[in-house]
Design a protein around this motif. Structure first.
Motif, short mmCIF file in Angstrom:
data_model
loop_
_atom_site.label_atom_id
_atom_site.label_comp_id
_atom_site.label_asym_id
_atom_site.label_seq_id
_atom_site.Cartn_x
_atom_site.Cartn_y
_atom_site.Cartn_z
N TYR A 94 0.81 -1.22 0.00
CA TYR A 94 0.00 0.00 0.00
C TYR A 94 0.84 1.27 0.00
O TYR A 94 0.61 2.18 -0.80
CB TYR A 94 -0.95 -0.02 1.21
CG TYR A 94 -1.85 -1.22 1.20
CD1 TYR A 94 -2.96 -1.28 0.34
CD2 TYR A 94 -1.60 -2.31 2.02
CE1 TYR A 94 -3.78 -2.39 0.31
CE2 TYR A 94 -2.42 -3.44 2.00
CZ TYR A 94 -3.51 -3.47 1.15
OH TYR A 94 -4.32 -4.57 1.12
N ASN A 145 6.69 0.66 -4.46
CA ASN A 145 5.46 0.98 -5.18
C ASN A 145 5.33 2.48 -5.43
O ASN A 145 4.89 2.91 -6.50
CB ASN A 145 4.25 0.47 -4.40
CG ASN A 145 3.96 -1.00 -4.70
OD1 ASN A 145 4.31 -1.49 -5.77
ND2 ASN A 145 3.32 -1.68 -3.77
N ILE A 155 5.04 4.13 -9.15
CA ILE A 155 3.91 4.98 -9.51
C ILE A 155 4.38 6.33 -10.02
O ILE A 155 3.86 6.87 -11.02
CB ILE A 155 2.96 5.14 -8.30
CG1 ILE A 155 2.27 3.80 -7.99
CG2 ILE A 155 1.92 6.22 -8.57
CD1 ILE A 155 1.46 3.82 -6.71
N THR A 161 3.34 1.83 -13.17
CA THR A 161 2.05 1.26 -12.78
C THR A 161 1.20 2.36 -12.17
O THR A 161 1.72 3.35 -11.65
CB THR A 161 2.25 0.12 -11.76
OG1 THR A 161 0.98 -0.42 -11.39
CG2 THR A 161 2.97 0.59 -10.51
N SER A 162 -0.12 2.17 -12.27
CA SER A 162 -1.03 3.18 -11.74
C SER A 162 -1.44 2.90 -10.30
O SER A 162 -1.94 3.79 -9.61
CB SER A 162 -2.29 3.26 -12.61
OG SER A 162 -2.94 1.99 -12.67
N LYS A 163 -1.23 1.69 -9.86
CA LYS A 163 -1.55 1.33 -8.47
C LYS A 163 -0.47 0.40 -7.93
O LYS A 163 0.32 -0.18 -8.67
CB LYS A 163 -2.91 0.65 -8.39
CG LYS A 163 -3.02 -0.63 -9.18
CD LYS A 163 -4.41 -1.24 -9.02
CE LYS A 163 -4.51 -2.57 -9.79
NZ LYS A 163 -5.84 -3.18 -9.61
#
Length: 299
Positions: free
Chosen positions: A128, A133, A137, A142-144
C-alpha cells in the motif's frame, strides 16, 4: 610428566566446547527421539502413542505443502545466488579501483540480522505505501501498488531478499578460491589466444571445483533450513504461500497468536516433524555428495 600436562591442558580448554555441544546439540537430539513417540502438549504427563505421530504426519497436507514451498524457495535462491556470487567474485578479483570497498559493500548484508533485513524490506515492498510501489507509480510504470507480498509475488519477493542477503557471503568464498588459481595458467591461456569467456569456462570453473562443491553444499543446507526471514516478512502467508517446513516446525513447538495453522503447542508431534525435516535435509545432502563425487569421476 610434560606430555601429561600438555594433554591435560588440551582437555581443559576443549571441555567448555564439549559441554556446550552436549547440552545444546546431543541432548536435544535424544530429547526429540524420545518425545516423537509421545502425545505431549507441553503440560501434563506425556502419553505414549507409538507411531501415531508419524501416521498423522503422513497425511498432514500443511506439512507436505511446506516441503514443496521449501524446495521452491531453496531452488530459486540457489539458481540466482550462485551465478551472481561467482560473477561478482570474478569481477572483484581483478585489479579494479575500489574493489576492497565494493567487496565490503556486497558482504555487508551477510553480517546484518535477517530479522532486521526483513523488517526493512517489508517497508520497501509494502503493497500500500511501500517505497518501491511509490517509486514505480511516480515513474508511471504502474497506476496502483503491486502486491509484492500478496499470493502471486510473495515467494518471489522472499527469494529476492534471500539472494540479496546471501550473495556477499558466497562471493567471498569464491574470491578465496580464485586467488588460489596460479597466474601462470591464465597467462598461458592468453598466449594461446583464449578470450575472457574461454578462460572462465575452461580454466576458472574447473579449477574452482573444490570450492564450488563446498559452496553449493553450504547453499543447499542453508536454503533448506532458512525460515527466519520469511517469518518476519510474511509469517508464512498470505494463505500459506510462503510457509516453509522449518517455519511450520517452529509453529508446532512455539505457537504464536499470529500463527493461524497451529492453535496449541504440540511438542510430541513437532518432534516427529523435526525428525522428518532433518531427514529430508540429510537425504538431499547425501544425494548431492553422491552426484558431486560421480561428476568428479566423469571429469
Amino acid at each position: 610428566m610434560k606430555q601429561w600436562r600438555t594433554n591435560a591442558a588440551g582437555a581443559f580448554f576443549t571441555l567448555p566446547s564439549l559441554l556446550l555441544t552436549l547440552v545444546f546439540t546431543v541432548y536435544p537430539i535424544f530429547w526429540v527421539f524420545r518425545y516423537m513417540f509421545y502425545d505431549y502438549k507441553g503440560y501434563g504427563t506425556p502419553r505414549f502413542v507409538g507411531l501415531d505421530n508419524f501416521r498423522t504426519l503422513s497425511t498432514d497436507h500443511l506439512l507436505w505443502q511446506s516441503v514443496v514451498h521449501t524446495f521452491v524457495y531453496a531452488g530459486g535462491k540457489l539458481l540466482l545466488t550462485l551465478p551472481l556470487s561467482l560473477i561478482l567474485a570474478v569481477i572483484l578479483n581483478r585489479a579494479i579501483k575500489g574493489r576492497q570497498l565494493l567487496r565490503a559493500i556486497y558482504f555487508l548484508p551477510t553480517i546484518i540480522s535477517s530479522a532486521v533485513i526483513s523488517v526493512v524490506f517489508f517497508i520497501v515492498f509494502n503493497s500500500y505505501n511501500g517505497i518501491l510501489n511509490q517509486f514505480l507509480i511516480k515513474l508511471g510504470v504502474t497506476s496502483k501498488g503491486i502486491e509484492w507480498l500478496g499470493p502471486k509475488y510473495a515467494m518471489l519477493t522472499a527469494i529476492l531478499i534471500a539472494v540479496w542477503g546471501a550473495v556477499g557471503n558466497y562471493m567471498i568464498l569464491f574470491i578465496a578460491g580464485l586467488q588460489n588459481i596460479p597466474n601462470d595458467v591464465m597467462e598461458s591461456a592468453e598466449l594461446d589466444g583464449a578470450g575472457s569467456v574461454q578462460k572462465f569456462w575452461y580454466i576458472t570453473v574447473p579449477m574452482l571445483g573444490p570450492v564450488l562443491q563446498m559452496v553449493i553444499m553450504l547453499a543447499i543446507i542453508n536454503s533448506l533450513k532458512s525460515y527466519e526471514s520469511i517469518m518476519v516478512l510474511t509469517d508464512g502467508g498470505p494463505i500459506g504461500k510462503t510457509e516453509v517446513m522449518f517455519l511450520y516446525l517452529y509453529r508446532l513447538l512455539f505457537p504464536t497468536p499470529s500463527a493461524s495453522t497451529v492453535l496449541e503447542q504440540q511438542i510430541g508431534y513437532g518432534s516427529a516433524v523435526g525428525f522428518v525435516t532433518a531427514m529430508i535435509v540429510g537425504c538431499v545432502t547425501v544425494l548431492y555428495f553422491y552426484l558431486s563425487r560421480k561428476l568428479n569421476r566423469i571429469m
